[in-house]
Design a protein around this motif. Structure first.
Motif, PDB file in Angstrom:
ATOM      1  N   UNK A 285       0.808  -1.219   0.000  1.00 49.26           N
ATOM      2  CA  UNK A 285       0.000   0.000   0.000  1.00 49.26           C
ATOM      3  C   UNK A 285       0.840   1.267   0.000  1.00 49.26           C
ATOM      4  N   UNK A 286       2.013   1.237   0.655  1.00 49.21           N
ATOM      5  CA  UNK A 286       2.859   2.430   0.673  1.00 49.21           C
ATOM      6  C   UNK A 286       3.363   2.726  -0.733  1.00 49.21           C
ATOM      7  N   UNK A 287       3.774   1.685  -1.465  1.00 48.42           N
ATOM      8  CA  UNK A 287       4.238   1.885  -2.842  1.00 48.42           C
ATOM      9  C   UNK A 287       3.129   2.470  -3.705  1.00 48.42           C
ATOM     10  N   UNK A 288       1.924   1.963  -3.523  1.00 54.08           N
ATOM     11  CA  UNK A 288       0.784   2.461  -4.294  1.00 54.08           C
ATOM     12  C   UNK A 288       0.484   3.914  -3.934  1.00 54.08           C
ATOM     13  N   UNK A 289       0.545   4.246  -2.648  1.00 58.47           N
ATOM     14  CA  UNK A 289       0.329   5.638  -2.223  1.00 58.47           C
ATOM     15  C   UNK A 289       1.357   6.576  -2.847  1.00 58.47           C
ATOM     16  N   UNK A 290       2.626   6.195  -2.760  1.00 59.38           N
ATOM     17  CA  UNK A 290       3.700   7.034  -3.291  1.00 59.38           C
ATOM     18  C   UNK A 290       3.525   7.226  -4.798  1.00 59.38           C
ATOM     19  N   UNK A 291       3.223   6.148  -5.502  1.00 62.62           N
ATOM     20  CA  UNK A 291       3.037   6.246  -6.952  1.00 62.62           C
ATOM     21  C   UNK A 291       1.874   7.169  -7.296  1.00 62.62           C
ATOM     22  N   UNK A 292       0.788   7.055  -6.547  1.00 63.48           N
ATOM     23  CA  UNK A 292      -0.386   7.883  -6.819  1.00 63.48           C
ATOM     24  C   UNK A 292      -0.081   9.361  -6.596  1.00 63.48           C
ATOM     25  N   UNK A 293       0.606   9.689  -5.516  1.00 62.90           N
ATOM     26  CA  UNK A 293       0.940  11.088  -5.238  1.00 62.90           C
ATOM     27  C   UNK A 293       1.885  11.631  -6.299  1.00 62.90           C
ATOM     28  N   UNK A 294       2.831  10.816  -6.760  1.00 67.20           N
ATOM     29  CA  UNK A 294       3.768  11.266  -7.791  1.00 67.20           C
ATOM     30  C   UNK A 294       3.065  11.528  -9.121  1.00 67.20           C
ATOM     31  N   UNK A 295       2.039  10.740  -9.425  1.00 64.30           N
ATOM     32  CA  UNK A 295       1.337  10.895 -10.696  1.00 64.30           C
ATOM     33  C   UNK A 295       0.233  11.945 -10.646  1.00 64.30           C
ATOM     34  N   UNK A 296      -0.247  12.245  -9.477  1.00 60.48           N
ATOM     35  CA  UNK A 296      -1.448  13.067  -9.296  1.00 60.48           C
ATOM     36  C   UNK A 296      -1.207  14.535  -9.627  1.00 60.48           C
TER      37      UNK A 296
ATOM     38  N   UNK B 144      -2.232  12.267 -20.443  1.00 53.20           N
ATOM     39  CA  UNK B 144      -0.933  12.944 -20.445  1.00 53.20           C
ATOM     40  C   UNK B 144       0.046  12.344 -19.458  1.00 53.20           C
ATOM     41  N   UNK B 145      -0.490  11.722 -18.390  1.00 54.39           N
ATOM     42  CA  UNK B 145       0.367  11.093 -17.384  1.00 54.39           C
ATOM     43  C   UNK B 145       0.032   9.612 -17.283  1.00 54.39           C
ATOM     44  N   UNK B 146       1.073   8.811 -17.105  1.00 52.83           N
ATOM     45  CA  UNK B 146       0.900   7.360 -17.125  1.00 52.83           C
ATOM     46  C   UNK B 146       1.510   6.734 -15.876  1.00 52.83           C
ATOM     47  N   UNK B 147       0.827   5.730 -15.366  1.00 51.35           N
ATOM     48  CA  UNK B 147       1.299   5.003 -14.199  1.00 51.35           C
ATOM     49  C   UNK B 147       1.431   3.529 -14.613  1.00 51.35           C
ATOM     50  N   UNK B 148       2.666   3.059 -14.749  1.00 48.05           N
ATOM     51  CA  UNK B 148       2.954   1.721 -15.259  1.00 48.05           C
ATOM     52  C   UNK B 148       3.153   0.753 -14.094  1.00 48.05           C
ATOM     53  N   UNK B 149       2.466  -0.392 -14.143  1.00 50.58           N
ATOM     54  CA  UNK B 149       2.639  -1.426 -13.126  1.00 50.58           C
ATOM     55  C   UNK B 149       3.394  -2.601 -13.751  1.00 50.58           C
ATOM     56  N   UNK B 150       4.597  -2.872 -13.225  1.00 47.26           N
ATOM     57  CA  UNK B 150       5.445  -3.936 -13.745  1.00 47.26           C
ATOM     58  C   UNK B 150       5.535  -5.058 -12.716  1.00 47.26           C
TER      59      UNK B 150
END
Length: 450
Positions: free
Chosen positions: A152-163, A260-266
């Motif tokens: 969940x922390x990784x998901x939170x960080x990714x969301x804030x960075x993309x938002x 315009x912004x992309x969030x990639x899950x690998x």
């Protein structure tokens, strides 16, 4: 009784200790001081939950009711190990429970992890949550960034960075956080998980929120959707895993939206090196494959990803606690069922632990209730063996703080600070706006004329 730490773990322990069926039922009068190094209570609920998660932050309401109990006294801005030693607590309390949590990032042990631009998730989370002990500015560098982790922390960080930073203006973030996030140029956020889609540790709610951000497209790659026997068993045995896999599969087969912004899950990518000379320029990963038993192994195929920053969200660690043994590898106080153990693995009389400092950063906030129940049950069972405090009077502990010139805050002071933060948010239609500096928080909380 003294409790060090006013996050959910410490507050739940206090709640159990003041219920009719524990110490009070035995005829033992209960008086509890909850100490915290911050001027405010609630721990990671206030400073570890993303600002755009108001539902989780509503837990504060339940914690508020517990701290409002007459048997409980909150004393903030009191730092154990700096203002007080264990011998001080033992002089004033019959027993002490440590609930200091996990506040450090687990290190990433690969080449290049120390380069500028490689960050710990805890540092970033504390910053965007306006923790008073971190620097107020953060440069979100680059257009492409990596987040390592599958929780969940990784998901939170990714969301804030993309938002879009303006989408956070309805939350309690401070102006400095908004300004720094608004200045970011990030177009692509890459999240790397070492294992497969059925082994992710994030919850369905957190995962789905990635796709609810205006202007952000979540991209997943069908070729990384490997399932083995253990994965299929996990899907059948857990509704959470089943939901996560279904959500990810649906995202993988839909048509691109062209945002315009992309969030990639690998998935099935193990980070092996952070690339760069003077600062981060990329991340090298090894493709993994499932072993059939829930594990993974390397394939020997490596992929270089061009990124300008790396955020590691691979777990938290507790910090050493003064005067007590510490397990550096696990980041916890050695204990058995919450009974703190000395170097010879004997219980230190009257000393206990609960929450993440007891068991490590595993589980959600609600799991700390069961954890506190175990610790409190053992504490109650041991009560006949306690050495009575030499100076148990509540006023005696306040005199000690005054003698040491500790500018402590109180529950009433926190309510003044809370009201002030709510007044800052009201003109903007927001629940509150946090006060940023420790000094200002303390001044407002201690101002009895306000």
């Amino acid at each position: 009784m003294g409790i060090v730490g006013s996050g959910p773990a410490g507050i739940y322990a206090a709640d159990l200790l003041t219920k009719d069926d524990t110490l009070a039922a035995s005829g033992t009068p209960v008086s509890i001081d909850i100490l915290d190094k911050l001027p405010s209570p609630y721990g990671l609920v206030r400073y570890g939950v993303a600002p755009d998660h108001p539902r989780i932050k509503q837990i504060q309401g339940a914690l508020h009711k517990i701290l409002d109990k007459p048997q409980i006294r909150f004393l903030g801005n009191v730092e154990y190990g700096v203002d007080l030693k264990l011998e001080d607590l033992r002089r004033h309390y019959d027993a002490v429970v440590f609930a200091t949590g996990s506040d450090r990032d687990r290190p990433l042990d690969i080449p290049g992890a120390g380069l500028p631009g490689c960050h710990g998730a805890a540092d970033f989370v504390f910053w965007y949550d306006s923790h008073p002990d971190v620097a107020p500015s953060w440069a979100v560098d680059g257009t492409s960034v990596a987040v390592i982790g599958a929780g969940n922390v990784a998901v939170d960080v990714a969301r804030i960075l993309a938002k879009d930073a303006d989408d956070l203006l309805e939350t309690d973030i401070t102006d400095n956080v908004h300004q720094d996030l608004r200045a970011k140029r990030v177009t692509d956020v890459h999240v790397f998980a070492r294992r497969g889609i059925a082994q992710g540790k994030f919850t369905p709610m957190e995962l789905r929120e990635l796709d609810k951000q205006p202007g952000v497209e979540v991209i997943v790659y069908p070729e990384e959707f490997e399932l083995c026997e253990a994965s299929l068993a996990a899907i059948e045995g857990s509704n959470q895993v089943k939901t996560n896999v279904k959500v990810l599969q649906n995202w993988a087969i839909r048509d691109p939206r062209g945002e315009a912004r992309r969030l990639h899950l690998h998935f099935l990518h193990r980070p092996v090196e952070v690339l760069g000379d003077e600062r981060v320029t990329g991340l090298r990963t090894e493709r993994m494959e499932l072993t059939g038993d829930g594990g993974v192994r390397g394939t020997g195929e490596f992929v270089d990803h061009e990124v300008q920053a790396v955020y590691r969200a691979i777990g938290y660690l507790g910090s050493p606690v003064a005067d007590l043994p510490f397990d550096d590898e696990r980041g916890v106080i050695p204990n058995e069922g919450g009974r703190v153990l000395d170097l010879d693995e004997h219980h230190i009389p009257g000393v206990y632990a609960t929450g993440w400092i007891k068991r490590g950063p595993v589980g959600l906030i609600g799991h700390t209730k069961g954890d506190a129940l175990e610790t409190v049950a053992n504490l109650v069972a041991d009560r006949e063996s306690f050495t009575p405090a030499a100076e148990p009077a509540p006023e005696a502990f306040l005199r000690l703080l005054a003698e040491r010139r500790v500018p402590y805050t109180t529950w009433e002071g926190w309510q003044r600070l809370e009201a002030h933060e709510e007044s800052l948010g009201e003109p903007h239609g927001r629940k509150r706006v946090k006060v940023l500096s420790r000094e200002e928080m303390t001044r407002i909380a201690r101002d009895t004329t306000a």
